[in-house]
Design a protein around this motif. Structure first.
Motif, PDB file in Angstrom:
ATOM      1  N   GLU A  41      17.858  44.634  10.747  1.00 53.30           N
ATOM      2  CA  GLU A  41      19.042  45.417  11.063  1.00 53.30           C
ATOM      3  C   GLU A  41      20.103  44.541  11.734  1.00 53.30           C
ATOM      4  OE1 GLU A  41      16.903  49.773  11.785  1.00 53.30           O
ATOM      5  OE2 GLU A  41      17.864  48.722  13.447  1.00 53.30           O
ATOM      6  N   ARG A  42      21.320  44.975  11.610  1.00 50.92           N
ATOM      7  CA  ARG A  42      22.407  44.274  12.287  1.00 50.92           C
ATOM      8  C   ARG A  42      22.235  44.440  13.786  1.00 50.92           C
ATOM      9  NH1 ARG A  42      28.382  44.702   9.786  1.00 50.92           N
ATOM     10  NH2 ARG A  42      27.011  44.292   7.986  1.00 50.92           N
ATOM     11  N   GLU A  43      22.412  43.342  14.525  1.00 48.71           N
ATOM     12  CA  GLU A  43      22.195  43.399  15.963  1.00 48.71           C
ATOM     13  C   GLU A  43      23.385  42.834  16.732  1.00 48.71           C
ATOM     14  OE1 GLU A  43      18.974  40.994  17.409  1.00 48.71           O
ATOM     15  OE2 GLU A  43      19.702  39.173  16.442  1.00 48.71           O
ATOM     16  N   PHE A  44      23.509  43.300  17.945  1.00 45.51           N
ATOM     17  CA  PHE A  44      24.576  42.865  18.840  1.00 45.51           C
ATOM     18  C   PHE A  44      24.329  41.427  19.289  1.00 45.51           C
ATOM     19  CE2 PHE A  44      27.783  42.982  21.983  1.00 45.51           C
ATOM     20  CZ  PHE A  44      27.258  42.504  23.169  1.00 45.51           C
ATOM     21  N   VAL A  45      25.383  40.628  19.255  1.00 53.03           N
ATOM     22  CA  VAL A  45      25.307  39.257  19.735  1.00 53.03           C
ATOM     23  C   VAL A  45      26.115  39.082  21.028  1.00 53.03           C
ATOM     24  CG1 VAL A  45      25.852  36.844  19.230  1.00 53.03           C
ATOM     25  CG2 VAL A  45      24.963  38.338  17.423  1.00 53.03           C
ATOM     26  N   ALA A  46      27.392  39.412  20.968  1.00 57.40           N
ATOM     27  CA  ALA A  46      28.244  39.227  22.139  1.00 57.40           C
ATOM     28  C   ALA A  46      29.520  40.035  21.978  1.00 57.40           C
ATOM     29  CB  ALA A  46      28.595  37.747  22.332  1.00 57.40           C
ATOM     30  N   ALA A  47      30.125  40.380  23.104  1.00 52.85           N
ATOM     31  CA  ALA A  47      31.407  41.077  23.094  1.00 52.85           C
ATOM     32  C   ALA A  47      32.169  40.721  24.356  1.00 52.85           C
ATOM     33  CB  ALA A  47      31.211  42.586  23.003  1.00 52.85           C
ATOM     34  N   VAL A  48      33.473  40.871  24.296  1.00 53.80           N
ATOM     35  CA  VAL A  48      34.322  40.481  25.425  1.00 53.80           C
ATOM     36  C   VAL A  48      35.398  41.530  25.612  1.00 53.80           C
ATOM     37  CG1 VAL A  48      35.841  39.079  23.958  1.00 53.80           C
ATOM     38  CG2 VAL A  48      35.654  38.565  26.404  1.00 53.80           C
ATOM     39  N   SER A  49      35.789  41.746  26.864  1.00 53.92           N
ATOM     40  CA  SER A  49      36.834  42.705  27.176  1.00 53.92           C
ATOM     41  C   SER A  49      38.197  42.165  26.759  1.00 53.92           C
ATOM     42  CB  SER A  49      36.837  43.001  28.673  1.00 53.92           C
ATOM     43  OG  SER A  49      37.161  41.817  29.396  1.00 53.92           O
ATOM     44  N   MET A  50      39.192  43.005  26.813  1.00 55.43           N
ATOM     45  CA  MET A  50      40.533  42.593  26.404  1.00 55.43           C
ATOM     46  C   MET A  50      41.058  41.462  27.274  1.00 55.43           C
ATOM     47  SD  MET A  50      43.055  42.760  24.426  1.00 55.43           S
ATOM     48  CE  MET A  50      42.749  44.213  23.438  1.00 55.43           C
ATOM     49  N   SER A  51      40.788  41.522  28.552  1.00 58.98           N
ATOM     50  CA  SER A  51      41.275  40.474  29.454  1.00 58.98           C
ATOM     51  C   SER A  51      40.475  39.182  29.334  1.00 58.98           C
ATOM     52  CB  SER A  51      41.221  40.965  30.901  1.00 58.98           C
ATOM     53  OG  SER A  51      39.867  41.112  31.303  1.00 58.98           O
ATOM     54  N   GLY A  52      39.266  39.307  28.797  1.00 59.22           N
ATOM     55  CA  GLY A  52      38.394  38.135  28.723  1.00 59.22           C
ATOM     56  C   GLY A  52      37.575  37.916  29.976  1.00 59.22           C
ATOM     57  N   ASP A  53      37.774  38.766  30.982  1.00 60.89           N
ATOM     58  CA  ASP A  53      37.073  38.591  32.258  1.00 60.89           C
ATOM     59  C   ASP A  53      35.654  39.130  32.235  1.00 60.89           C
ATOM     60  OD1 ASP A  53      40.062  39.294  34.223  1.00 60.89           O
ATOM     61  OD2 ASP A  53      39.323  37.448  33.295  1.00 60.89           O
ATOM     62  N   SER A  54      35.362  39.979  31.281  1.00 60.66           N
ATOM     63  CA  SER A  54      34.053  40.618  31.229  1.00 60.66           C
ATOM     64  C   SER A  54      33.456  40.412  29.848  1.00 60.66           C
ATOM     65  CB  SER A  54      34.207  42.111  31.528  1.00 60.66           C
ATOM     66  OG  SER A  54      32.959  42.754  31.527  1.00 60.66           O
ATOM     67  N   ALA A  55      32.178  40.010  29.801  1.00 65.06           N
ATOM     68  CA  ALA A  55      31.518  39.765  28.523  1.00 65.06           C
ATOM     69  C   ALA A  55      30.052  40.128  28.621  1.00 65.06           C
ATOM     70  CB  ALA A  55      31.670  38.308  28.111  1.00 65.06           C
ATOM     71  N   GLY A  56      29.468  40.443  27.483  1.00 65.35           N
ATOM     72  CA  GLY A  56      28.061  40.767  27.429  1.00 65.35           C
ATOM     73  C   GLY A  56      27.395  40.108  26.239  1.00 65.35           C
ATOM     74  N   TYR A  57      26.076  39.932  26.343  1.00 60.50           N
ATOM     75  CA  TYR A  57      25.329  39.211  25.324  1.00 60.50           C
ATOM     76  C   TYR A  57      24.030  39.932  24.981  1.00 60.50           C
ATOM     77  CZ  TYR A  57      28.543  35.509  26.603  1.00 60.50           C
ATOM     78  OH  TYR A  57      29.690  34.793  26.842  1.00 60.50           O
ATOM     79  N   GLY A  58      23.586  39.724  23.759  1.00 58.60           N
ATOM     80  CA  GLY A  58      22.272  40.199  23.388  1.00 58.60           C
ATOM     81  C   GLY A  58      21.203  39.378  24.097  1.00 58.60           C
ATOM     82  N   ASP A  59      20.053  39.983  24.287  1.00 56.74           N
ATOM     83  CA  ASP A  59      18.986  39.315  25.037  1.00 56.74           C
ATOM     84  C   ASP A  59      18.583  37.986  24.415  1.00 56.74           C
ATOM     85  OD1 ASP A  59      17.246  42.418  25.880  1.00 56.74           O
ATOM     86  OD2 ASP A  59      18.960  41.408  26.811  1.00 56.74           O
ATOM     87  N   SER A  60      18.581  37.932  23.094  1.00 53.50           N
ATOM     88  CA  SER A  60      18.086  36.739  22.415  1.00 53.50           C
ATOM     89  C   SER A  60      19.052  35.558  22.470  1.00 53.50           C
ATOM     90  CB  SER A  60      17.769  37.069  20.957  1.00 53.50           C
ATOM     91  OG  SER A  60      18.924  37.527  20.300  1.00 53.50           O
ATOM     92  N   VAL A  61      20.310  35.804  22.852  1.00 53.52           N
ATOM     93  CA  VAL A  61      21.286  34.719  22.885  1.00 53.52           C
ATOM     94  C   VAL A  61      21.804  34.446  24.291  1.00 53.52           C
ATOM     95  CG1 VAL A  61      21.982  35.325  20.547  1.00 53.52           C
ATOM     96  CG2 VAL A  61      23.358  36.119  22.476  1.00 53.52           C
ATOM     97  N   GLU A  62      21.458  35.287  25.234  1.00 57.02           N
ATOM     98  CA  GLU A  62      21.909  35.118  26.614  1.00 57.02           C
ATOM     99  C   GLU A  62      21.583  33.718  27.122  1.00 57.02           C
ATOM    100  OE1 GLU A  62      22.985  38.057  28.844  1.00 57.02           O
ATOM    101  OE2 GLU A  62      23.821  36.306  29.865  1.00 57.02           O
ATOM    102  N   GLY A  63      22.584  33.049  27.681  1.00 58.40           N
ATOM    103  CA  GLY A  63      22.378  31.710  28.215  1.00 58.40           C
ATOM    104  C   GLY A  63      22.599  30.598  27.213  1.00 58.40           C
ATOM    105  N   ARG A  64      22.670  30.938  25.918  1.00 59.94           N
ATOM    106  CA  ARG A  64      22.890  29.920  24.890  1.00 59.94           C
ATOM    107  C   ARG A  64      24.247  30.086  24.206  1.00 59.94           C
ATOM    108  NH1 ARG A  64      19.779  29.982  20.449  1.00 59.94           N
ATOM    109  NH2 ARG A  64      19.317  32.225  20.577  1.00 59.94           N
ATOM    110  N   PHE A  65      24.714  31.307  24.102  1.00 61.69           N
ATOM    111  CA  PHE A  65      25.980  31.590  23.421  1.00 61.69           C
ATOM    112  C   PHE A  65      27.040  31.976  24.447  1.00 61.69           C
ATOM    113  CE2 PHE A  65      24.161  33.085  19.050  1.00 61.69           C
ATOM    114  CZ  PHE A  65      23.416  31.923  18.978  1.00 61.69           C
TER     115      PHE A  65
END
Length: 124
Positions: A41-65
Motif C-alpha cells: 500500500e501507499r505509505e506516508f514518508v514525510a510532510a511539511v507545513s506551509m512555513s516549513g517550521d513543522s515537519a513529520g516523517y514515517g517511522d521507517s524513514v525518521e532520522g534518515r530523510f
C-alpha cells in the motif's frame, strides 16, 4: 490547473543518498511525500507545513530523510540518506490547498492532488 512534477528518482546503491524534488503549480499548497512499493500500500514518508517550521516523517524513514520547502519557488524536496533496499518504491508528491496554522498532514485522504511519481531503486 494544479500540477505536481516530481524529479530526482534513479538507481542508487544501499547506503547512498538521493534528493527528490517536486515542483507545484496552480496555487499554494501544503506538500508531502508518499511512496508505494510493488505489492504494498501507499505509505506516508514525510510532510511539511506551509512555513516549513513543522515537519513529520514515517517511522521507517525518521532520522534518515529530511523534507524541506522553498515557498519562493513553490517546491518541496526530500533528502534521502542512508538508503536501504526497502526504500525502493515509486515516490509521490502530494498537495492540498487548505491548511490550519502550522500543521502538516500524514494521511492519503488529507491530500487532494498527486504527482505521477518518480522511481527510486536502491540496490544491495
Amino acid at each position: 490547473q494544479v500540477q505536481l512534477v516530481e524529479s530526482g528518482g534513479r538507481l542508487v546503491q544501499a547506503g547512498g543518498s538521493l534528493k527528490l524534488s517536486c515542483a507545484a503549480s496552480g496555487g499554494r499548497f501544503i506538500l508531502g511525500w508518499f511512496r508505494q512499493a510493488p505489492g504494498k500500500e501507499r505509505e506516508f514518508v514525510a510532510a511539511v507545513s506551509m512555513s516549513g517550521d513543522s515537519a513529520g516523517y514515517g517511522d521507517s524513514v525518521e532520522g534518515r530523510f529530511t523534507i524541506s520547502r522553498d515557498n519562493t519557488k513553490n517546491t518541496v524536496s526530500l533528502q534521502m540518506n542512508s538508503l536501504k533496499p526497502e526504500d525502493t518504491a515509486v515516490y509521490y508528491c502530494a498537495a492540498r490547498s487548505t491548511w490550519y496554522s502550522n500543521k502538516y498532514y500524514r494521511t492519503i485522504g488529507e491530500y487532494t492532488y498527486w504527482g505521477q511519481g518518480t522511481q527510486v531503486t536502491v540496490s544491495t
